[in-house]
Design an enzyme around this catalytic site. Sequence first.
Site: not given
Length: 160
Positions: A60, A63-65, A70
């Site tokens: 994750f 893409g986050h971030f 985070v």
Amino acid sequence: MNMQTDKTSIATTTATAVDIRRILQMIPHRYPMLMVDRVVDMHLDARAVGIKNVSINEPFFQGHFPSEPVMPGVLIVEAMAQTAAVLVVSTFGSHSEGKLVYFMSIDGVRFRRPVVPGDRLELHVTKVQSRANVWKFAGKAIVEGKVAAEATFAAMIRDR
């Protein structure tokens, strides 16, 4: 299979730590959705503390971030729920292994601080109540002694 259990038959003793191999036997979650690495403290039918070691290699974070990674809040809540699922399976015993646990409600969610790569997320869950196959928990996700997130959630345990 009926998940009701006579309260007098459930031990309220402390269980030993549950490692990742045992967690994989107990709950059906698998990578990349397995969000608990170990359970380090457990009192059957009452409470448990799980651990999630947050790594930059988590999918994750792509893409986050990407510039400031985070952990998504929804995955922190999922980690609390998986810790609770390990507690439920431990309480009911081996005949409940591999059962599915579905969220029924998530209330009072608060995110207090970001969870980032390198953090050791402690997942504290406490049973609020249970009736048959429905359990309600209060959970806190803690990093370095500070609450990162908290929620109250209910889940239903059922056969696949």
